[in-house]
Design an enzyme around this catalytic site. Structure first.
Site, PDB file in Angstrom:
ATOM      1  N   TYR A 126       6.775   1.315   4.448  1.00 23.07           N
ATOM      2  CA  TYR A 126       7.782   1.164   3.393  1.00 23.07           C
ATOM      3  C   TYR A 126       8.259   2.514   2.880  1.00 23.07           C
ATOM      4  O   TYR A 126       9.466   2.738   2.693  1.00 23.07           O
ATOM      5  CB  TYR A 126       7.200   0.350   2.228  1.00 23.07           C
ATOM      6  CG  TYR A 126       8.045   0.406   0.983  1.00 23.07           C
ATOM      7  CD1 TYR A 126       9.140  -0.432   0.826  1.00 23.07           C
ATOM      8  CD2 TYR A 126       7.767   1.332  -0.032  1.00 23.07           C
ATOM      9  CE1 TYR A 126       9.940  -0.365  -0.300  1.00 23.07           C
ATOM     10  CE2 TYR A 126       8.561   1.409  -1.164  1.00 23.07           C
ATOM     11  CZ  TYR A 126       9.642   0.568  -1.291  1.00 23.07           C
ATOM     12  OH  TYR A 126      10.437   0.645  -2.405  1.00 23.07           O
TER      13      TYR A 126
ATOM     14  N   TYR B  32       4.978  -4.109   8.278  1.00 22.30           N
ATOM     15  CA  TYR B  32       4.811  -2.790   7.655  1.00 22.30           C
ATOM     16  C   TYR B  32       3.962  -2.910   6.399  1.00 22.30           C
ATOM     17  O   TYR B  32       3.882  -3.980   5.785  1.00 22.30           O
ATOM     18  CB  TYR B  32       6.166  -2.143   7.321  1.00 22.30           C
ATOM     19  CG  TYR B  32       6.960  -2.817   6.225  1.00 22.30           C
ATOM     20  CD1 TYR B  32       6.775  -2.476   4.886  1.00 22.30           C
ATOM     21  CD2 TYR B  32       7.925  -3.778   6.521  1.00 22.30           C
ATOM     22  CE1 TYR B  32       7.517  -3.076   3.884  1.00 22.30           C
ATOM     23  CE2 TYR B  32       8.674  -4.386   5.522  1.00 22.30           C
ATOM     24  CZ  TYR B  32       8.466  -4.026   4.202  1.00 22.30           C
ATOM     25  OH  TYR B  32       9.191  -4.624   3.201  1.00 22.30           O
ATOM     26  N   CYS B  33       3.312  -1.798   6.035  1.00 20.70           N
ATOM     27  CA  CYS B  33       2.611  -1.686   4.760  1.00 20.70           C
ATOM     28  C   CYS B  33       3.252  -0.523   4.004  1.00 20.70           C
ATOM     29  O   CYS B  33       4.414  -0.205   4.234  1.00 20.70           O
ATOM     30  CB  CYS B  33       1.113  -1.504   4.957  1.00 20.70           C
ATOM     31  SG  CYS B  33       0.647   0.025   5.814  1.00 20.70           S
ATOM     32  N   PHE B  34       2.511   0.135   3.120  1.00 20.47           N
ATOM     33  CA  PHE B  34       3.154   1.182   2.322  1.00 20.47           C
ATOM     34  C   PHE B  34       3.465   2.431   3.141  1.00 20.47           C
ATOM     35  O   PHE B  34       4.567   2.958   3.107  1.00 20.47           O
ATOM     36  CB  PHE B  34       2.289   1.552   1.113  1.00 20.47           C
ATOM     37  CG  PHE B  34       2.946   2.555   0.208  1.00 20.47           C
ATOM     38  CD1 PHE B  34       4.109   2.227  -0.477  1.00 20.47           C
ATOM     39  CD2 PHE B  34       2.427   3.833   0.051  1.00 20.47           C
ATOM     40  CE1 PHE B  34       4.741   3.158  -1.300  1.00 20.47           C
ATOM     41  CE2 PHE B  34       3.053   4.765  -0.765  1.00 20.47           C
ATOM     42  CZ  PHE B  34       4.205   4.425  -1.443  1.00 20.47           C
TER      43      PHE B  34
END
EC number: 2.9.1.3
Length: 369
Positions: free
Chosen positions: A126, A97-99
């Site tokens: 996130y 995952y990223c932001f």
């Protein structure tokens, strides 16, 4: 579930199972807060992310993407892909995952796929998972009745909580015992990590379908970890259980917690000499932290007794002299403060008793239809 995207509907299972996740955000983002089962393996380091962010603001998305590719290229790109592949080899079912579940997730996924491996990324990233956990905390007081475990300092509330399946140890999550002498050897988590860990604990509690949620009577702040407002409001309105313990048992418990455990912990981390010095500093700073409430004269008396106890401990290994200041701390500080606070909450108290009596009361409560 799409082969390459983990949907939002999977958030609960991700958190309950501790599913391994690769967080490709920059370290500065990860250090502010992440999830218990995540490992930071960034697509961009902090300085690279800052340059790309500035470029995005000034020149737009296409220019920022181009700059990102130029910054993470060649050997740098190869090293990062190798780190991701190593993580996946250890956790073949991992997610990333990223932001927001956007470009960074997609690019990371693409580069890993080019190396011959498929890995799904989490929809919403996130930000969405964090929002989900906030909602878990806010809704928790409605999920099951909260019971607050109170008790005078040294009565063994944490020991008791750890024996109960319906309990969540807030102080354990905060890495702080919630008093002047409450700090742990290891630092407290970030506020976000404290909240995320609390939310995961609440999900696990809900999964066990307990009759109530048992937590210790805490102030809004546990060290520097703040209990989320909605959850704290639920605690403030909850029924209370008061744990009772003889003074001798309380003194022995505090000697073990404040002296034996803290001394051995510092020595284990820092070595004999530096560890003892750090332990001595911990005691001195803890008393100084309540100097205003003690008054200057009593504070100085405490410091003198502590210094004498430390000298004897250093010379002979005898910790019994510490009992003098611990006893004084109870009679002059903790006990009057606790009684004052309990008097204001008497209307909420539904049971008082020893450890055994409290276990029996909770067992009976849990067995009711």
């Amino acid at each position: 579930m799409s082969q390459n995207i983990v949907p939002k509907s999977a958030y609960r299972e991700i958190m309950l199972s501790g599913h391994p996740m690769m967080d490709v955000r920059a370290p500065i983002e990860f250090n502010k807060g992440a999830f218990p089962s995540s490992t930071n393996l960034p697509l961009m380091q902090d300085s690279e992310r800052q340059k790309v962010g500035t470029c995005y603001k000034n020149k737009g998305q296409d220019a920022a993407i181009a700059l990102g590719h130029s910054l993470v290229n060649g050997q740098i790109k190869q090293q990062r892909v190798e780190a991701w592949l190593e993580f996946i080899s250890l956790h073949p079912n991992a997610y990333l995952y990223c932001f927001r579940g956007g470009l960074r997730s997609q690019l990371t996924q693409q580069w890993i796929k080019e190396a011959g491996i498929e890995i799904p990324y989490v929809e919403g990233g996130y930000k969405a998972m964090r929002q989900y956990l906030i909602e878990v905390i806010d809704e928790a007081p409605k999920q099951s009745p909260i019971h607050i475990l109170s008790g005078i300092t040294g009565s063994g509330k944490t020991d008791f909580l750890l024996q109960r399946s319906e309990a969540i140890d807030l102080e354990g999550l905060a890495h702080h015992r919630g008093s002047s002498f409450g700090r742990y050897h290891e630092p407290q988590p970030s506020q976000i990590n404290f909240e995320n860990n609390l939310a995961v604990s609440l999900l696990k509690h809900q999964e066990r379908a307990e009759k109530c949620l048992l937590v210790e009577d805490e102030s809004f702040l546990i060290g520097r970890s703040a209990i989320p407002k909605q959850f704290y409001s639920g605690m403030q309105a909850a029924d209370m259980l008061v744990l009772e313990e003889p003074e001798g048992a309380r003194l022995n418990r505090l000697l073990n917690e404040y002296v034996h455990k803290m001394h051995s912990g510092y020595v284990e981390r820092l070595g004999e000499e530096a560890g003892f010095d750090a332990f001595a500093e911990y005691l001195s700073q803890s008393i100084t932290g309540i100097k205003k409430r003690l008054g200057g004269q009593l504070h100085d008396e405490f410091q003198s007794i502590i210094a004498n106890a430390l000298n004897i401990q250093r010379q002979r290994g005898d910790t019994q002299p510490h009992m003098e200041w611990i006893s004084l701390l109870l009679t002059k500080y903790y006990d009057p403060m606790y009684q004052y606070q309990l008097d204001k909450k008497q209307s909420r108290v539904i049971f008082k008793g020893s450890h055994q009596a409290m276990h029996e009361w909770l067992d009976e409560y849990s067995s009711k239809g």
